[in-house]
Scaffold this active site. Structure first.
Site, PDB file in Angstrom:
ATOM      1  N   LYS A   1      27.782 -17.864 -29.318  1.00  0.00           N
ATOM      2  CA  LYS A   1      27.772 -16.999 -28.511  1.00  0.00           C
ATOM      3  C   LYS A   1      28.805 -15.877 -28.646  1.00  0.00           C
ATOM      4  CE  LYS A   1      26.024 -20.409 -26.714  1.00  0.00           C
ATOM      5  NZ  LYS A   1      25.071 -21.281 -26.060  1.00  0.00           N
TER       6      LYS A   1
ATOM      7  N   ALA B   1      33.192 -23.068 -25.634  1.00  0.00           N
ATOM      8  CA  ALA B   1      31.864 -22.515 -26.243  1.00  0.00           C
ATOM      9  C   ALA B   1      31.616 -21.301 -25.779  1.00  0.00           C
ATOM     10  CB  ALA B   1      30.673 -23.207 -25.759  1.00  0.00           C
TER      11      ALA B   1
ATOM     12  N   ASP C   1      35.763 -28.560 -24.258  1.00  0.00           N
ATOM     13  CA  ASP C   1      34.672 -27.670 -24.954  1.00  0.00           C
ATOM     14  C   ASP C   1      34.735 -26.370 -24.555  1.00  0.00           C
ATOM     15  OD1 ASP C   1      32.291 -27.039 -25.969  1.00  0.00           O
ATOM     16  OD2 ASP C   1      30.875 -27.981 -24.830  1.00  0.00           O
TER      17      ASP C   1
ATOM     18  N   TRP D   1      26.679 -29.345 -18.974  1.00  0.00           N
ATOM     19  CA  TRP D   1      25.577 -28.838 -19.929  1.00  0.00           C
ATOM     20  C   TRP D   1      24.788 -30.171 -20.066  1.00  0.00           C
ATOM     21  CZ3 TRP D   1      26.248 -29.077 -25.782  1.00  0.00           C
ATOM     22  CH2 TRP D   1      25.346 -28.590 -26.339  1.00  0.00           C
TER      23      TRP D   1
HETATM   24  C1  LMR Z   1      22.585 -23.394 -23.219  1.00  0.00           C
HETATM   25  O1  LMR Z   1      23.003 -24.252 -22.298  1.00  0.00           O
HETATM   26  O2  LMR Z   1      21.652 -22.601 -22.716  1.00  0.00           O
HETATM   27  C2  LMR Z   1      23.024 -23.150 -24.292  1.00  0.00           C
HETATM   28  O3  LMR Z   1      24.373 -23.786 -24.661  1.00  0.00           O
HETATM   29  C3  LMR Z   1      22.077 -23.447 -25.573  1.00  0.00           C
HETATM   30  C4  LMR Z   1      21.811 -24.728 -25.710  1.00  0.00           C
HETATM   31  O4  LMR Z   1      21.928 -25.476 -26.803  1.00  0.00           O
HETATM   32  O5  LMR Z   1      21.627 -25.675 -24.811  1.00  0.00           O
END
Ligand code: LMR
Length: 391
Positions: A242, A209, A207, A127
């Site tokens: 989410k 999420a 993590d 991410w």
């Molecule tokens: C994403 O990766 O799209 C989500 O986790 C939203 C974000 O905060 O980036």
């Protein structure tokens, strides 16, 4: 003085939201930011959240401060769903509420940094905000490949990275529904990871999420629970964005596990002071709503039901994409076995731009798509667009 600040680019992922909104084409497709969408393309508030919010309005008697740890009723009610029924392991596990999963990751990395972490190992791609948080906290990041070409997790790269790590290092792992690849570790791989962590002594920061959006609430927690059972210390960053659909209400938690109860008290005191310096205390409303759901059997059952239908829809979209086989030069078959909301497509930045301009398909420049943005009604158009720009 502030004139010395250089212009920073807008966050590429968040910028897509505005670009998509400004597009007037009726058949545009949003595969950008990670937000779940129903078969109609909406992101409604969970039924159970609506109920809990109504109850909160009726029963909440004060909005006075709670403290940097937030709503501990929320933290404790969530804990068995995340970490299982083993309890707090003789006081070794405690937690606190954070502003979203981002706040939890931030706090975990800040704790590692304060404790003098040497290298923080991270599989890539990850991410994008992970690296941004690590850089902002001033930790040294060492990367390794997360996934192999064949769409499986690159255990060789993780083994090699952990082989060079020791007690002064930490490793950031995605608990389930890897963002951005959708490539998760199998249970057997988690068993090996837990052993490797035990041998090297590197601190795991997990993590989690997207719990519940892969194979199920219990199934998606296998890795986190296995690691917790196998190592002396761990940090778990959790997001309810989410799986409770609370995105903008910013609901997360950090669970910490120390080698003994005294150490956990000390870790928590550091977490509390770092939270106080960063955001003082987390916003209450979303966390309190989750607590009300988890304290009520019927609301919990309804929440799990809605979550299951989301998971099933994502699975159905993945299966249909895999069924399509190829789109131009892109092999979609691997997407069927991957987990969660995301998948990476081997497309160039230029092809991503053509998808947006020529076909109204919005996705991250990295090639990541949010699978949940597709519906049975627009998959064919998406596959045709992909074939057009890559064929
Ligand atoms: C994403 O990766 O799209 C989500 O986790 C939203 C974000 O905060 O980036």
């Amino acid at each position: 003085m502030l004139d010395r600040l250089d212009q920073q680019p807008a966050d590429a992922l968040l910028a897509l939201i505005k670009m998509y909104e400004a597009d007037t084409r009726p058949d545009k497709i949003d595969l950008g930011v990670g937000v779940y969408r129903t078969a109609d393309g909406g992101t409604p508030v969970f039924r159970a959240i609506k109920q809990a919010e109504k109850r909160l309005v009726d029963t909440q008697g004060t909005k006075a401060y709670l403290g940097p740890e937030g709503d501990m009723g929320f933290v404790r009610a969530l804990m068995p769903h995340v970490l299982g029924d083993a309890g707090n392991r003789d006081g070794r596990i405690d937690g606190m509420q954070t502003p979203g999963g981002t706040g939890a990751v931030r706090l975990a990395v800040a704790l590692a940094q304060k404790a003098g972490v040497r290298n923080l190992l991270m599989g890539v791609p990850s991410w994008p905000n992970h690296k941004q948080i690590l850089d902002d906290c001033g930790v040294t990041t060492v990367t390794f490949d997360h996934a192999c070409e064949d769409g499986s997790a690159d255990m060789g790269a993780l083994r090699e990275a952990l082989g060079k790590a020791g007690k002064d290092d930490a490793v950031l792992l995605h608990g389930a529904c890897h963002n951005p690849t959708g490539v998760d570790y199998t249970n057997e791989q988690w068993d090996e990871i837990a052993d490797l962590l035990g041998e090297t002594g590197a601190l795991p920061i997990i993590d989690l999420a997207y719990q519940g959006l892969g194979d199920g609430m219990e199934e998606d927690a296998y890795g986190v629970r296995k690691v917790i059972a196998s190592v002396p210390e761990a940090l778990v960053a959790y997001s309810c964005d989410k799986n409770f659909g609370l995105y903008r209400d910013r609901v997360g938690a950090l669970y910490v596990m120390g080698a003994n109860a005294d150490e956990t008290v000390r870790i928590m005191s550091n977490a509390a002071s770092l939270a106080r310096a960063n955001w003082s205390m987390p916003p209450d409303h979303g966390g309190a709503s989750v607590r009300l759901i988890l304290e009520d059997e019927d609301l919990t059952a309804d929440w799990l039901d809605e979550l299951a239908s989301m998971r099933e829809r994502i699975g159905a979209v993945r299966a249909k994409l895999a069924e399509a086989g190829t789109a131009g030069a892109v092999d979609l078959t691997k997407l069927g076995a991957q987990k969660g909301m995301f998948a990476m497509l081997p497309v160039s930045k230029e092809q991503v731009e053509r998808l947006r301009k020529d076909h109204g398909v919005y996705m991250a420049g990295s090639g990541r798509i949010n699978v949940a943005g597709l519906t049975m009604g627009n998959i064919d158009a998406f596959v045709a667009a992909l074939a057009d720009v890559t064929g």
